[in-house]
Design a protein around this motif. Structure first.
Motif, short mmCIF file in Angstrom:
data_model
loop_
_atom_site.label_atom_id
_atom_site.label_comp_id
_atom_site.label_asym_id
_atom_site.label_seq_id
_atom_site.Cartn_x
_atom_site.Cartn_y
_atom_site.Cartn_z
N GLU A 76 0.73 -1.25 0.14
CA GLU A 76 0.01 -0.01 0.09
C GLU A 76 0.79 1.27 -0.03
N HIS A 77 2.03 1.22 0.68
CA HIS A 77 2.99 2.41 0.49
C HIS A 77 4.25 2.14 -0.25
N GLU A 78 4.03 1.51 -1.23
CA GLU A 78 5.36 0.87 -1.86
C GLU A 78 6.41 1.92 -1.97
N LEU A 135 9.57 -0.43 10.82
CA LEU A 135 10.01 0.71 10.18
C LEU A 135 9.05 1.92 10.62
N ILE A 136 9.68 2.93 11.23
CA ILE A 136 9.06 3.87 11.71
C ILE A 136 9.71 5.19 11.19
N VAL A 184 14.46 3.16 12.28
CA VAL A 184 13.51 4.52 13.01
C VAL A 184 14.27 5.84 11.87
N PHE A 185 13.32 6.49 11.44
CA PHE A 185 13.75 7.64 11.04
C PHE A 185 13.21 8.83 11.80
N VAL A 186 14.05 9.63 12.50
CA VAL A 186 13.57 10.73 12.97
C VAL A 186 13.88 12.18 12.38
N GLU A 198 12.23 3.25 -0.49
CA GLU A 198 13.07 4.18 -0.25
C GLU A 198 13.76 3.99 1.19
N HIS A 199 12.97 3.42 2.07
CA HIS A 199 13.58 3.31 3.48
C HIS A 199 13.91 2.09 3.79
#
Lengths: 306, 476
Positions: B162-164, B227-228, B259-261, B169-170
């Motif tokens: 759904e959020h390919e 994955l955040i 985690v991407f802050v 990317e991440h």
């Protein structure tokens, strides 16, 4: 009416070749009485206090410590206990069992327990005492303790919320606590602090008396509760000790170096300890004489009679 | 909705009974790890080609890399044989349709989570709940008001579909590449399930999002990926709980957390893990914090035979900060090797590490930490504090804090204490009526209090209960 009876108590440091410290102590403390136990450093006063409470660092080599309770002292137990007296050999019991029977030790240097709030600690202590009492007296009555009932461990954790059967409820606990703290002039903020952690010397001593007030012991042994107190704190603490006797009928064995606290907490009996023995006993006037003349004359007296 | 679930909904007793008797898993791979296995997993998930390619590349890397064996004092991994594990088990739940009503879960799974203390009632205190059983997320729910703001909380497999673009990317590109270590590579090859959390710019999710992972079958591996992504100025608290019952064969848990802050964003990642005493818990968790971003790792590591886990944070942007609080508990036969890694790659960055460990009955805890301060990361500061508590003379505890400081204008502090539970402390509590066990328990729960106070009450209670059960030695 509770009586703590110490007969010919000998104890040494519990290690190979450990020093002999108590060399035949005889002492009797009844509930409602205040006894002052005085004596120079190293005479064995603190050791005596710890041995009464069951500290594992000391080994009793001879003598006995007895606690006599009567029906008044066990009135909190719902059980239809027989109308009789109860006699316990304290030396055969664990420290927590002694506490449950009504022995309280006020420490000269109380432990600091990080992360445990005063509220949490006091509630758990009260509940533990109640549980242990029930067990002790059930066993005494020769009834089988119900294993399922006893083994509920974490169920009684204060974090679990409402109290279980027989436990003190939160509201009731708070009310009793507030009253006792007011008496000792303690700030309510105390209760959210960690047990003794970062407390000043005076705060620690107040806390010891507060605990005695909450646990309502039959006999409280207070080890140099007056050391390190300024005059205001000394008065608060003294008031607390007097209340232990007047309101709860606690018998107090107050270990002290100084006459000072005895101006506020008037002792019924004064004892002098020297070299591991109680060598002289008298009334309040004995403390005054010690203040004036020191311990040397007692030593001389003791040697003469020896 | 499948006909089986219809049966459930109609509360037909007989149908329920029959349903429970059916096979627990709808599909599972063979033991061991081959290219075929990886292809089968990817196909079963109907994944896009790029994900399959990533998996296969990760598999190659896994096969090329040697087992880590030569770290000083590292846990013994000789028993870990990937050929003996079942990498993928799909429980019999129509995960494709997405179950967002707790009552629609099969009783068996529902009961498991109920017993674990993830009852439906907890949803009221949380923004969203996800529950993974074996390899798949079987339940996922997010409060509508967060969905309306564009917050995404879904299982990782669904996110791939759904959020390919975001995932592509991440996912294991900049944060935890498979080349990081052998178990990251393993994870990259056969990962399944896990959580995807996306918080748009300037959005604060003020209630925690929770995921729970349960490994139920014998000899399986669980490889969930989390994955955040917290965009600029956003804030989210993600909580993960994990457990597995005990079986005779070993289990392997090798999760991956990325985690991407974003700039000035704030992410708290909390976890309470309680693995069975035969689980090898080998995870890779990392966060990248942009300018002014704040990352917090809070973890309680209980159970497992051996744990190797060092959550790490890369402080990439100026003024980013990081806070680690960890607790480890090792009983008989357990080797918990855990710590924290922080890379100060920009000026004005701050980090604190607070690590607590408890060892009893011959258990071993080790703090293994790394603080790296890059040349040019001026005015950065770090403070590391490790406290170890031991119950007896058989237990051991080591502290291995590595500090790589390449910049002189920094403030570095390290403090470590190792102590045995004090006899005086125990006696004090006993003299107040607590028995020996309760006194020790009270001291230990006080010792871990800095962690429990950071957790929502349900988790704090759970952590305390776990510690109490560990202390009684009643956790198998």
């Amino acid at each position: 009416m509770a009586t703590l009876e110490i007969n010919d108590l000998h104890a040494r440091v519990a290690e190979e070749g450990g020093e002999r410290i108590l060399r035949g102590v005889d002492l009797t403390v009844e509930s409602g009485d205040i006894h002052a136990l005085m004596g120079p450093n190293g005479s064995g006063k603190s050791t005596l206090a710890k041995v009464i409470a069951g500290h594992p660092a000391y080994e009793v080599t001879d003598g006995e410590v007895l606690l006599h309770l009567d029906e008044e002292d066990v009135a909190d137990l719902d059980d239809d206990l027989d109308d009789e007296d109860y006699h316990w050999k304290l030396l055969e019991l664990e420290p927590n069992e002694r506490a449950a029977l009504g022995i309280f030790l006020g420490f000269q240097y109380p432990a600091e327990i990080e992360g445990v709030t005063m509220t949490n600690f006091l509630r758990q202590a009260l509940n533990a005492k109640a549980d242990e009492r029930e067990e002790l007296f059930e066993d005494e009555e020769g009834e089988e303790a119900d294993a399922d009932e006893d083994d509920d461990g974490y169920e009684t954790s204060p974090m679990e919320g409402p109290a279980d059967d027989g436990e003190i409820g939160v509201a009731e606990f708070q009310q009793i606590l507030s009253e006792k703290m007011e008496l000792l002039d303690m700030d309510e903020k105390f209760m959210q602090r960690y047990l003794n952690a970062g407390f000043s010397g005076g705060e620690k001593k107040q806390n010891e008396v507060l605990q005695a007030a909450m646990l309502e012991p039959a006999i409280a042994v207070l080890d140099e509760i007056d050391s390190g107190l300024d005059i205001d704190r000394l008065q608060d603490v003294s008031e607390g000790i007097n209340a232990l006797r007047d309101e709860q009928g606690t018998g107090v064995l107050q270990i002290t170096h100084y006459q000072r606290i005895l101006d506020y907490v008037e002792p019924d009996h004064v004892h002098v300890m020297l070299d591991g023995q109680v060598v002289k006993s008298g009334g309040a006037e004995l403390a005054e004489k010690l203040e004036d003349k020191g311990y040397d004359w007692v030593r001389e007296d003791a040697f003469e009679t020896a | 909705m499948s006909s089986q679930q219809d049966d459930l909904k109609e509360t037909d007793t007989e149908a329920r009974f029959e349903f429970k008797k059916e096979e627990k898993s709808a599909f599972q791979t063979e033991k061991g790890l081959t290219e075929e296995t990886v292809r089968v997993i990817s196909e079963d998930k109907d994944e896009p080609e790029w994900m399959l390619e990533r998996r296969l590349r990760a598999l190659e890397q896994f096969q090329e890399m040697p087992m880590p064996t030569d770290w000083p004092g590292q846990p013994d991994l000789s028993e870990v044989d990937v050929d003996e594990i079942i990498p993928y088990i799909r429980p019999d739940v129509d995960v494709r349709a997405g179950v967002d009503d707790w009552t629609e879960l099969p009783d068996e799974i529902k009961d498991t989570f109920d017993k674990l203390g993830i009852p439906e009632a907890e949803k009221n205190a949380l923004s969203g709940v996800g529950a993974q059983y074996e390899s798949e997320v079987v339940y996922q729910n997010m409060q509508e008001r967060w969905e309306e703001k564009g917050v995404i909380f879904c299982n990782m497999d669904e996110a791939v579909q759904e959020h390919e673009e975001i995932v592509r990317e991440h996912f294991m590109t900049k944060c935890v590449p498979p080349s990081d270590n052998k178990f990251a590579a393993l994870h990259g090859a056969i990962w399944s399930g896990g959580s995807f959390v996306y918080v748009p710019e300037n959005t604060t999710v003020d209630m925690p999002v929770q995921a729970y992972f349960r490994m139920n079958s014998e000899g399986m591996g669980q490889f969930e990926h989390t994955l955040i992504i917290a965009e600029e100025g956003s804030e989210v608290h993600y909580i993960e709980g994990c457990s597995a019952p005990k079986y005779s064969a070993f289990n392997l848990h090798s999760g991956g957390v990325e985690v991407f802050v974003g700039e000035d964003a704030h992410v708290q990642y909390s976890t309470v893990q309680n693995w069975s005493k035969n689980t090898y818990n080998l995870n890779t968790k990392r966060a990248i914090a942009e300018k002014g971003g704040r990352m917090e790792w809070i973890s309680g590591s209980m159970g497992s035979k051996a744990t190797m886990l060092y959550p790490s944070t890369i402080l990439k942007g100026r003024g980013a900060s990081d806070n680690h609080i960890t607790i480890a508990f090792a009983g008989e036969g357990q080797d918990i090797d855990t710590g924290a890694k922080v890379y100060h790659n920009a000026p004005d960055t701050k980090s604190t590490v607070e690590s607590k460990s408890i060892a009893k009955d011959g258990g071993r805890t080790n703090y293994r930490g790394l603080v790296h301060i890059a040349d040019g990361a001026e005015n950065s500061s770090t403070a590391v504090e490790c406290d170890a508590l031991m119950f007896d003379n058989e237990s051991t505890s080591d502290t291995m804090p590595y500090m790589e400081i390449n910049e002189s204008k920094v403030d570095v502090a390290h403090e470590a204490t190792v102590g045995k539970i004090g006899d005086e402390d125990i006696f004090y509590l006993q003299s107040r009526g607590l028995d020996d066990d309760d006194a020790k328990q009270m001291i230990v729960s006080g010792f871990i209090e800095p962690i429990t106070e950071e957790l929502p009450i349900e988790y704090a209670v759970e952590l305390n209960r776990l510690v109490e059960l560990e202390m009684e030695g009643s956790l198998g």
